[in-house]
Design an enzyme around this catalytic site. Structure first.
Site, mmCIF file in Angstrom:
data_model
loop_
_atom_site.group_PDB
_atom_site.id
_atom_site.type_symbol
_atom_site.label_atom_id
_atom_site.label_comp_id
_atom_site.label_asym_id
_atom_site.label_seq_id
_atom_site.Cartn_x
_atom_site.Cartn_y
_atom_site.Cartn_z
ATOM 1 N N CYS A 29 -4.406 3.339 2.117
ATOM 2 C CA CYS A 29 -5.563 3.937 1.439
ATOM 3 C C CYS A 29 -6.786 3.882 2.358
ATOM 4 O O CYS A 29 -6.796 4.494 3.408
ATOM 5 C CB CYS A 29 -5.781 3.273 0.082
ATOM 6 S SG CYS A 29 -6.869 4.221 -0.995
ATOM 7 N N HIS B 57 -0.885 4.444 -2.448
ATOM 8 C CA HIS B 57 -0.590 3.010 -2.534
ATOM 9 C C HIS B 57 0.920 2.818 -2.685
ATOM 10 O O HIS B 57 1.424 2.922 -3.797
ATOM 11 C CB HIS B 57 -1.315 2.387 -3.728
ATOM 12 C CG HIS B 57 -2.786 2.283 -3.531
ATOM 13 N ND1 HIS B 57 -3.374 1.182 -2.954
ATOM 14 C CD2 HIS B 57 -3.789 3.148 -3.795
ATOM 15 C CE1 HIS B 57 -4.681 1.364 -2.894
ATOM 16 N NE2 HIS B 57 -4.957 2.557 -3.387
ATOM 17 N N GLU C 183 2.523 0.192 -2.777
ATOM 18 C CA GLU C 183 2.777 -0.968 -3.642
ATOM 19 C C GLU C 183 2.730 -0.611 -5.121
ATOM 20 O O GLU C 183 3.129 -1.392 -5.966
ATOM 21 C CB GLU C 183 1.790 -2.095 -3.317
ATOM 22 C CG GLU C 183 0.337 -1.883 -3.737
ATOM 23 C CD GLU C 183 -0.509 -1.064 -2.753
ATOM 24 O OE1 GLU C 183 0.065 -0.320 -1.937
ATOM 25 O OE2 GLU C 183 -1.748 -1.155 -2.837
#
Lengths: 199, 244
Positions: free
Chosen positions: A80, A181, A183
């Site tokens: 990001c 992202h 994750e």
């Protein structure tokens, strides 16, 4: 530092728990640090992105990490804002960034059908082959939250359409970046992270 | 969410326990939900905030974004929730009691993680915002129309709006398309439809006719009436863009 330890560069107490939980799920070894030696000795480096470019660069500078990050030879992933920092500049407060990858970062303009920030799931087209996207399917969905974007350049290996088409995955040599992202991007995101830590 | 369990009611009353939080979160994560929202419905009426330990457990378990709502009244409340690993916070009653809170939160954490939940009750085409909806004894009408509140929360920096059409909640008779379509026209930020999903075509209708950015449902998933993967395949066949 044990071998195969990922250094998560955290120069200023940002909240990176989503990232560390994702690495826990992959059973990866990592350490969160702003120490030069730990970063240099790690097998992989992750530059997470939380907050604004100006603050993030200020914190890297304060920890004397700018040259350290620029000279890394191990696989390094910016996420990001962390990806945006790899470029020469950001128009978010007109800040100079790490200048590892040519280009800069621009603001989205608010349009009727395209609220800013760009937030949510969007797909990523792979326009170049890269070790980072091996095993992933082009046009898979990833989770985005951002108000600034990197225009498409030669370094783009993944492209996403919003009000503008922009670089959603970038690579130059050992430096990689994702605007989304991983994750938070379900199984595709976990796969990408796993690929990265195995580079 | 009430006392560590997931509960679901009908029109905000008669809540029954539907499962352990972590089990349910991981089931929905696995089935392909795009985002989870956790409401601590007892938080505002009890004048207390959420018990937040479970947020950390959820964050460790799932790899999709999730939002936490319930009794977030201050910057410190919000910070704690986000630090535990939530991606977004949603405020409802506290925003009505103190609208400045929206600005403060947006400024501190960014609009992208500030969701405003609106409980809207329709009397014919007259839409009114309600507060303290977590407790039937305290739930009451505010002095705001839904239309004016939607404009105001966006001006104050809300990054997303979840519009819960109270008349439809838990009765599984379909979303309030007319209301959602009207409110969608006022929204520059994503509008999430909530309240009333009962069958797969309800989801298609709300995307197709009200052009909402997302749809939220509880009962039909909790009670396994609709499987999320089946629903997404159905929507894709009907030319609605979904992540599969």
């Amino acid at each position: 530092m044990p071998k195969n330890t990922i250094a998560i560069v955290n120069a200023g107490g940002s909240n990176i728990s989503s990232l560390t939980f994702a690495l826990d799920r992959l059973k990866a070894n990592y350490t969160t640090t702003n120490q030069i030696a730990q970063i240099e000795d790690s097998s992989h480096v992750i530059l997470p992105g939380v907050g604004a470019a100006y603050d993030a660069m200020g914190k890297l500078k304060k920890s004397n990490l700018i040259e350290v990050v620029k000279n890394l030879k191990q696989p390094t992933l910016g996420i990001c804002l962390g990806m945006q920092l790899l470029l020469e500049y950001s128009m978010e407060n007109n800040v100079n960034c790490l200048s590892i990858i040519e280009g800069g970062c621009k603001a989205f303009t608010q349009q009727d059908k395209y609220p800013v920030p760009h937030m949510g799931w969007n797909n990523v087209k792979f326009n170049k082959i890269s070790p980072l996207t091996e095993g992933l399917k082009s046009e898979d969905y990833f989770y985005f939250v951002h108000s600034y974007y990197v225009p498409i350049s030669d370094s783009a290996i993944g492209i996403t359409d919003y009000s503008e088409s922009f670089t959603s995955i970038i690579q130059k040599d050992n430096f990689y970046g994702t605007q989304f992202h991983p994750e938070k991007s379900s199984d595709q995101g976990s796969k990408l992270l796993r690929t990265f830590i195995n580079l | 969410m009430k006392d560590g369990q997931v509960v679901k009611g009908i029109q905000f009353k008669n809540h029954e326990i539907v499962g352990d939080i972590i089990d349910l979160a991981s089931r929905y994560n696995y089935e392909g939900a795009d985002e989870l929202v956790f409401y601590d419905i007892t938080a505002s009426p009890d004048r207390r905030s959420v018990d937040r330990k479970w947020i950390n457990l959820v964050a460790k378990e799932i790899n999709i974004p999730f939002c936490v709502a319930g009794g977030i009244k201050t910057i410190a409340d919000a910070e704690e929730v986000l630090n535990y690993g939530a991606d977004k916070i949603s405020i409802n009653t506290p925003a009505l009691k103190n609208p400045d809170l929206i600005e403060q939160l947006a400024k501190r954490f960014g609009s992208q993680c500030i969701v405003v939940g609106i409980d809207s009750f329709a009397i014919k085409k007259d839409y009114k915002v309600h507060l303290y909806t977590g407790d039937p004894d305290q739930s009451k009408e505010s002095n705001k129309t839904t239309n004016s509140w939607i404009n105001e929360v966006q001006d104050r920096g809300a990054g997303e709006i979840v519009l819960n059409c109270m008349n439809q909640d838990g009765v599984r008779k379909g979303y309030d398309i007319d209301q959602l379509r009207e409110m969608r026209n006022l929204c520059k930020v994503p509008l999430i439809a909530s309240g009333g999903a009962g069958k797969m075509s309800d989801f298609y209708d709300v995307f197709n006719q009200a052009d909402v950015s997302g749809s939220l449902a509880a009962s039909v998933f909790h009670k396994k009436i609709i499987d999320i993967l089946d629903l997404k395949k159905y929507l894709q066949q009907k030319q609605i863009e979904v992540r599969l």
